[in-house]
Scaffold this active site. Sequence first.
Site, PDB file in Angstrom:
ATOM      1  N   ASP A  46       0.843  -1.203   0.000  1.00  2.01           N
ATOM      2  CA  ASP A  46       0.000   0.000   0.000  1.00  2.01           C
ATOM      3  C   ASP A  46       0.879   1.256   0.000  1.00  2.01           C
ATOM      4  O   ASP A  46       0.368   2.367  -0.119  1.00  2.01           O
ATOM      5  CB  ASP A  46      -0.979  -0.013   1.187  1.00  2.01           C
ATOM      6  CG  ASP A  46      -0.262  -0.024   2.529  1.00  2.01           C
ATOM      7  OD1 ASP A  46       0.951  -0.295   2.572  1.00  2.01           O
ATOM      8  OD2 ASP A  46      -0.947   0.225   3.550  1.00  2.01           O
ATOM      9  N   SER A  47       2.207   1.075   0.084  1.00  2.00           N
ATOM     10  CA  SER A  47       3.123   2.198  -0.134  1.00  2.00           C
ATOM     11  C   SER A  47       2.916   2.767  -1.533  1.00  2.00           C
ATOM     12  O   SER A  47       3.344   3.890  -1.813  1.00  2.00           O
ATOM     13  CB  SER A  47       4.581   1.757   0.048  1.00  2.00           C
ATOM     14  OG  SER A  47       4.864   0.608  -0.726  1.00  2.00           O
ATOM     15  N   LYS A 115      -1.036  -9.462   3.222  1.00  2.00           N
ATOM     16  CA  LYS A 115      -0.363  -8.959   4.423  1.00  2.00           C
ATOM     17  C   LYS A 115      -1.272  -7.946   5.094  1.00  2.00           C
ATOM     18  O   LYS A 115      -1.954  -7.180   4.401  1.00  2.00           O
ATOM     19  CB  LYS A 115       0.978  -8.314   4.047  1.00  2.00           C
ATOM     20  CG  LYS A 115       1.703  -7.667   5.221  1.00  2.00           C
ATOM     21  CD  LYS A 115       3.177  -7.387   4.916  1.00  2.00           C
ATOM     22  CE  LYS A 115       3.441  -6.131   4.113  1.00  2.00           C
ATOM     23  NZ  LYS A 115       2.929  -4.886   4.740  1.00  2.00           N
ATOM     24  N   GLU A 117      -1.434  -5.240   8.776  1.00  2.00           N
ATOM     25  CA  GLU A 117      -0.608  -4.581   9.787  1.00  2.00           C
ATOM     26  C   GLU A 117      -1.165  -4.764  11.195  1.00  2.00           C
ATOM     27  O   GLU A 117      -2.373  -4.719  11.398  1.00  2.00           O
ATOM     28  CB  GLU A 117      -0.517  -3.073   9.488  1.00  2.00           C
ATOM     29  CG  GLU A 117       0.233  -2.748   8.209  1.00  2.00           C
ATOM     30  CD  GLU A 117       0.394  -1.232   8.004  1.00  2.00           C
ATOM     31  OE1 GLU A 117       0.063  -0.453   8.924  1.00  2.00           O
ATOM     32  OE2 GLU A 117       0.856  -0.855   6.912  1.00  2.00           O
ATOM     33  N   GLU A 185       9.264  -3.735  10.691  1.00  2.00           N
ATOM     34  CA  GLU A 185       9.610  -2.444  10.082  1.00  2.00           C
ATOM     35  C   GLU A 185      10.135  -1.464  11.125  1.00  2.00           C
ATOM     36  O   GLU A 185       9.473  -1.204  12.133  1.00  2.00           O
ATOM     37  CB  GLU A 185       8.380  -1.872   9.358  1.00  2.00           C
ATOM     38  CG  GLU A 185       8.659  -0.509   8.714  1.00  2.00           C
ATOM     39  CD  GLU A 185       7.622  -0.067   7.692  1.00  2.00           C
ATOM     40  OE1 GLU A 185       6.785  -0.903   7.290  1.00  2.00           O
ATOM     41  OE2 GLU A 185       7.662   1.104   7.304  1.00  2.00           O
TER      42      GLU A 185
HETATM   43  N1  LIG Z   1       9.111   5.241  -0.461  1.00  2.00           N
HETATM   44  C1  LIG Z   1       8.703   4.615   0.637  1.00  2.00           C
HETATM   45  N2  LIG Z   1       9.563   3.783   1.270  1.00  2.00           N
HETATM   46  C2  LIG Z   1       9.181   3.124   2.380  1.00  2.00           C
HETATM   47  O1  LIG Z   1       9.991   2.344   2.923  1.00  2.00           O
HETATM   48  C3  LIG Z   1       7.865   3.321   2.883  1.00  2.00           C
HETATM   49  C4  LIG Z   1       6.995   4.186   2.172  1.00  2.00           C
HETATM   50  N3  LIG Z   1       7.446   4.840   1.070  1.00  2.00           N
HETATM   51  N4  LIG Z   1       5.725   4.375   2.549  1.00  2.00           N
HETATM   52  C5  LIG Z   1       5.156   3.470   3.543  1.00  2.00           C
HETATM   53  C6  LIG Z   1       6.134   3.200   4.583  1.00  2.00           C
HETATM   54  C7  LIG Z   1       6.471   4.424   5.383  1.00  2.00           C
HETATM   55  N5  LIG Z   1       7.841   4.168   5.711  1.00  2.00           N
HETATM   56  C8  LIG Z   1       8.668   5.091   6.331  1.00  2.00           C
HETATM   57  C9  LIG Z   1       8.526   6.425   6.060  1.00  2.00           C
HETATM   58  C10 LIG Z   1       9.345   7.349   6.641  1.00  2.00           C
HETATM   59  C11 LIG Z   1      10.321   6.942   7.539  1.00  2.00           C
HETATM   60  C12 LIG Z   1      11.188   7.982   8.141  1.00  2.00           C
HETATM   61  O2  LIG Z   1      11.150   9.120   7.748  1.00  2.00           O
HETATM   62  N6  LIG Z   1      11.978   7.641   9.105  1.00  2.00           N
HETATM   63  C13 LIG Z   1      12.930   8.567   9.651  1.00  2.00           C
HETATM   64  C14 LIG Z   1      12.744   8.689  11.117  1.00  2.00           C
HETATM   65  C15 LIG Z   1      11.680   9.686  11.385  1.00  2.00           C
HETATM   66  C16 LIG Z   1      11.569  10.050  12.848  1.00  2.00           C
HETATM   67  O3  LIG Z   1      12.380   9.621  13.655  1.00  2.00           O
HETATM   68  O4  LIG Z   1      10.652  10.808  13.133  1.00  2.00           O
HETATM   69  C17 LIG Z   1      14.319   8.111   9.336  1.00  2.00           C
HETATM   70  O5  LIG Z   1      15.229   8.910   9.516  1.00  2.00           O
HETATM   71  O6  LIG Z   1      14.516   6.980   8.859  1.00  2.00           O
HETATM   72  C18 LIG Z   1      10.462   5.590   7.821  1.00  2.00           C
HETATM   73  C19 LIG Z   1       9.642   4.670   7.205  1.00  2.00           C
HETATM   74  C20 LIG Z   1       8.293   2.918   5.185  1.00  2.00           C
HETATM   75  N7  LIG Z   1       7.419   2.737   4.061  1.00  2.00           N
HETATM   76  C1  LIG Z   2       7.288  -1.301   3.282  1.00  2.00           C
HETATM   77  C2  LIG Z   2       6.530  -2.555   3.077  1.00  2.00           C
HETATM   78  C3  LIG Z   2       6.781  -3.573   4.135  1.00  2.00           C
HETATM   79  C4  LIG Z   2       5.054  -2.276   2.926  1.00  2.00           C
HETATM   80  O1  LIG Z   2       4.216  -2.638   3.714  1.00  2.00           O
HETATM   81  C5  LIG Z   2       4.640  -1.519   1.739  1.00  2.00           C
HETATM   82  O2  LIG Z   2       5.452  -1.331   0.824  1.00  2.00           O
HETATM   83  O3  LIG Z   2       3.478  -1.099   1.697  1.00  2.00           O
HETATM   84 MG   LIG Z   3       2.336  -1.673   3.405  1.00  2.00          MG
END
Ligand SMILES: Nc1nc(=O)c2c([nH]1)NC[C@@H]1CN(c3ccc(C(=O)N[C@@H](CCC(=O)O)C(=O)O)cc3)CN21
Ligand SMILES: CC(C)C(=O)C(=O)O
Ligand SMILES: [Mg+2]
Length: 310
Positions: A46-47, A115, A117, A185
């Site tokens: 769903d990303s 899948k 959540e 995750e």
């Molecule tokens: N392009 C993309 N990649 C992904 O892996 C992903 C998506 N979209 N959309 C759905 C989820 C959302 N995900 C995410 C989105 C943002 C962060 C992120 O910004 N993490 C920060 C920490 C933020 C904080 O501490 O507030 C980092 O620095 O990694 C992590 C996972 C993983 N998934």
């Molecule tokens: C990041 C993966 C695990 C996911 O759930 C997605 O791509 O939607």
């Molecule tokens: Mg997902």
Amino acid sequence: MAQKVTMRYLQSKYARKEPITMVTAYDYPSAVHVNQAGIDMCLVGDSAGMVAHGYDTTLPVTMTEMLSHCKAVKRGANKSFLVGDLPFGSYEQAPQQAVESAVSLVKEGGMDAIKLEGGSASRITAVKAIHDAGIAVMGHIGLTPQSIGVLGGFRPQGLTSEDATKLLEQALLLEAAGCFAIVLECVPSPVGAAITSSLKIPTIGIGAGPFCSGQVLVYHDLLGMMHPQHTKVAPKFCKQFAKVGDVIQEGLAKYRAEVSSGAFPCHAYTPYRINPGQTDLFLKGLESKGSLDAAQAAASARGWEETGER
Ligand SMILES: Nc1nc(=O)c2c([nH]1)NC[C@@H]1CN(c3ccc(C(=O)N[C@@H](CCC(=O)O)C(=O)O)cc3)CN21
Ligand SMILES: CC(C)C(=O)C(=O)O
Ligand SMILES: [Mg+2]
């Protein structure tokens, strides 16, 4: 990998402690590439809502959109094991709703598994019901983007002993409920390692360290297909294994320049010819109708066809 990846193949890889590979895909061409690369599992995530539709979160994604993505991926991938995400709102209300949505992703979308959540009591019930219906279920805990409303953002999870212990308990419950694998995750590597070590089913990590049974990344992230919308949420755990975005930008810039200068399309890309003898007839027809400018334009194009001069 010459054949379709089966549940048994995944289990044997897990038994041999060989890391399982998983990548997302949302459309036909990405599915063809993932399949061709010999990736074990392809996740229609769903990303897609964020990566392919430009939303800020995964919350707006509908079953109709997921089905469209699933069908396109199914047409492109005949080997990778296909997992479809149940989107937000399609499984939380009751086990019957969860089963209905899961059946639809398998029956219409052509997925091998689904899948969902979370690890709360109602999610465990949903997993059991879907598993009872004969559908393979993958769990997903840690950062669960559909619960951004209570998590307060895309934040790493399992940072305290209490939270980490809760995640381990949820993982064990998901396994007992019938999950064949669990996505972890955004958790610290000791949490990923402890959960992986406690389970008899594979863990698939994303930002969860190297001690999981496999790894998953978003297609566009790992290929470096970043665009402004996307860069906002590029997580730290995303290694870019290519710079496809740069290649795309360069190609588009060249196209724009060649069309603007008239260099494209040259002879090689102007393949169609009027049938022999028909050009004169065409020109005479235009002249006799009084369309002198059109006749002149056509005659000069014929000159270009013959001499290359314009
Ligand atoms: N392009 C993309 N990649 C992904 O892996 C992903 C998506 N979209 N959309 C759905 C989820 C959302 N995900 C995410 C989105 C943002 C962060 C992120 O910004 N993490 C920060 C920490 C933020 C904080 O501490 O507030 C980092 O620095 O990694 C992590 C996972 C993983 N998934
Ligand atoms: C990041 C993966 C695990 C996911 O759930 C997605 O791509 O939607
Ligand atoms: Mg997902």
